[in-house]
Design a protein around this motif. Structure first.
Motif, PDB file in Angstrom:
ATOM      1  N   MET A  54       0.838  -1.198   0.000  1.00 42.86           N
ATOM      2  CA  MET A  54       0.000   0.000   0.000  1.00 42.86           C
ATOM      3  C   MET A  54       0.878   1.255   0.000  1.00 42.86           C
ATOM      4  O   MET A  54       1.939   1.281   0.609  1.00 42.86           O
ATOM      5  CB  MET A  54      -0.932   0.005   1.219  1.00 42.86           C
ATOM      6  N   HIS A 108      -1.562   5.293   3.733  1.00 40.44           N
ATOM      7  CA  HIS A 108      -1.339   5.248   5.179  1.00 40.44           C
ATOM      8  C   HIS A 108      -1.481   6.630   5.810  1.00 40.44           C
ATOM      9  O   HIS A 108      -1.898   6.740   6.975  1.00 40.44           O
ATOM     10  CB  HIS A 108       0.039   4.654   5.476  1.00 40.44           C
ATOM     11  N   GLN A 158      -5.130   7.062   6.264  1.00 40.08           N
ATOM     12  CA  GLN A 158      -5.575   6.186   7.356  1.00 40.08           C
ATOM     13  C   GLN A 158      -5.229   6.793   8.712  1.00 40.08           C
ATOM     14  O   GLN A 158      -6.064   6.791   9.632  1.00 40.08           O
ATOM     15  CB  GLN A 158      -4.920   4.813   7.206  1.00 40.08           C
ATOM     16  N   PHE A 198      -9.905   0.012  10.134  1.00 41.80           N
ATOM     17  CA  PHE A 198      -8.887  -0.975   9.784  1.00 41.80           C
ATOM     18  C   PHE A 198      -9.469  -2.250   9.172  1.00 41.80           C
ATOM     19  O   PHE A 198      -8.755  -3.224   8.984  1.00 41.80           O
ATOM     20  CB  PHE A 198      -8.059  -1.324  11.033  1.00 41.80           C
ATOM     21  N   GLU A 227      -7.607  -3.659   6.167  1.00 40.82           N
ATOM     22  CA  GLU A 227      -6.378  -4.382   6.504  1.00 40.82           C
ATOM     23  C   GLU A 227      -6.694  -5.737   7.133  1.00 40.82           C
ATOM     24  O   GLU A 227      -5.992  -6.723   6.883  1.00 40.82           O
ATOM     25  CB  GLU A 227      -5.516  -3.533   7.445  1.00 40.82           C
ATOM     26  N   TYR A 228      -7.770  -5.791   7.956  1.00 41.79           N
ATOM     27  CA  TYR A 228      -8.174  -7.079   8.523  1.00 41.79           C
ATOM     28  C   TYR A 228      -8.551  -8.053   7.406  1.00 41.79           C
ATOM     29  O   TYR A 228      -8.207  -9.240   7.459  1.00 41.79           O
ATOM     30  CB  TYR A 228      -9.377  -6.913   9.463  1.00 41.79           C
ATOM     31  N   LYS A 244      -7.469  -8.104   4.438  1.00 42.90           N
ATOM     32  CA  LYS A 244      -6.262  -8.529   3.722  1.00 42.90           C
ATOM     33  C   LYS A 244      -5.510  -9.609   4.499  1.00 42.90           C
ATOM     34  O   LYS A 244      -5.052 -10.605   3.933  1.00 42.90           O
ATOM     35  CB  LYS A 244      -5.346  -7.329   3.485  1.00 42.90           C
ATOM     36  N   LYS A 245      -5.412  -9.445   5.818  1.00 38.34           N
ATOM     37  CA  LYS A 245      -4.638 -10.383   6.632  1.00 38.34           C
ATOM     38  C   LYS A 245      -5.413 -11.661   6.955  1.00 38.34           C
ATOM     39  O   LYS A 245      -4.841 -12.749   6.968  1.00 38.34           O
ATOM     40  CB  LYS A 245      -4.198  -9.698   7.926  1.00 38.34           C
ATOM     41  N   GLN A 300      -7.867  -8.164  -1.006  1.00 34.03           N
ATOM     42  CA  GLN A 300      -7.429  -6.780  -0.967  1.00 34.03           C
ATOM     43  C   GLN A 300      -8.357  -5.914  -1.804  1.00 34.03           C
ATOM     44  O   GLN A 300      -8.563  -6.175  -2.990  1.00 34.03           O
ATOM     45  CB  GLN A 300      -5.993  -6.647  -1.484  1.00 34.03           C
TER      46      GLN A 300
END
Length: 223
Positions: A1, A6, A9, A52, A55-56, A58-59, A64
């Motif tokens: 990213m 960021h 964010q 977030f 991002e959660y 994605k992980k 994505q």
């Protein structure tokens, strides 16, 4: 990213904590009843966590979202949770709720486009009729709007929260068509928002067969 991602964010997160501090201040000042004040604090914390979610996903889910969709999603969090609920604009501006019902389907329509791209896997977007994306995005946003009204109905049935505005603020039930106006107005506004997003996509995508590729939700494969 990107660093730009960021920075945005972090900006949203800082604003979220400022709004949380405001709701805590209101709680100790007794601006609202204690239970309602605690609810505002909880929603502010939830709003910060929701920043977030991309991002959660994605992980944990290995998917994505494109940055543009994430930015649109953050904008909706800003005007709904932080400005609408915690800063009480939904109480101050009579049509704020309708603004939210117009913006949310636009975000969901973009997600619908991305889901089609993901489900097509390696099929080139330019080989697929743009009407598939337009219809899928419109239908996906409309279905989510219906599910939201189901959620409001459940909350009203169990908790008497009057989310569907079936009664006055004093608790007097509306009768006949008056009891349907809020729900039908929300669904109508939801439909307009989804249709507007479709028109925007249609206009921007004319002459660009790869236009909907920019909405693609990517599945992350770690070898």
């Amino acid at each position: 990213m990107s660093g730009h991602y960021h920075r945005i964010q972090r900006l949203f997160t800082v604003f979220g904590f400022l709004v949380l501090a405001f709701s805590i201040w209101e709680f100790f000042q007794g601006v609202y009843p204690q239970s309602q004040g605690l609810m505002f604090i909880a929603q502010a914390i939830l709003g910060i966590l929701l920043i977030f979610v991309p991002e959660y996903s994605k992980k944990l889910l290995k998917v994505q979202l494109p940055n543009a969709t994430v930015y649109f999603y953050w904008f909706f969090l800003l005007i709904s949770v932080f400005m609408g609920t915690i800063l009480h604009l939904i109480e101050i501006v009579s049509f704020w709720d309708k603004i939210l019902h117009a913006v949310s389907p636009m975000v969901l329509t973009a997600v619908g486009y991305g889901l089609i791209c993901m489900l097509l896997k390696n099929t080139p977007v330019k080989q697929v009729s743009p009407w598939l994306f337009l219809l899928m995005g419109f239908a996906f946003a409309g279905l989510c709007g219906i599910f939201w009204e189901f959620w409001e109905f459940i909350c009203d049935s169990i908790g008497g929260m009057n989310l569907q505005r079936y009664a006055t603020l004093e608790g007097t039930p509306f009768i006949g068509r008056d009891a349907l106006m809020d729900t039908m107005g929300d669904l109508f506004t939801n439909t307009i928002g989804a249709a507007l997003m479709g028109v925007i996509a249609y206009v921007q995508g004319r002459g660009n067969p790869d236009y909907f590729e920019s909405y693609r939700i990517q599945k992350i494969n770690h070898k």
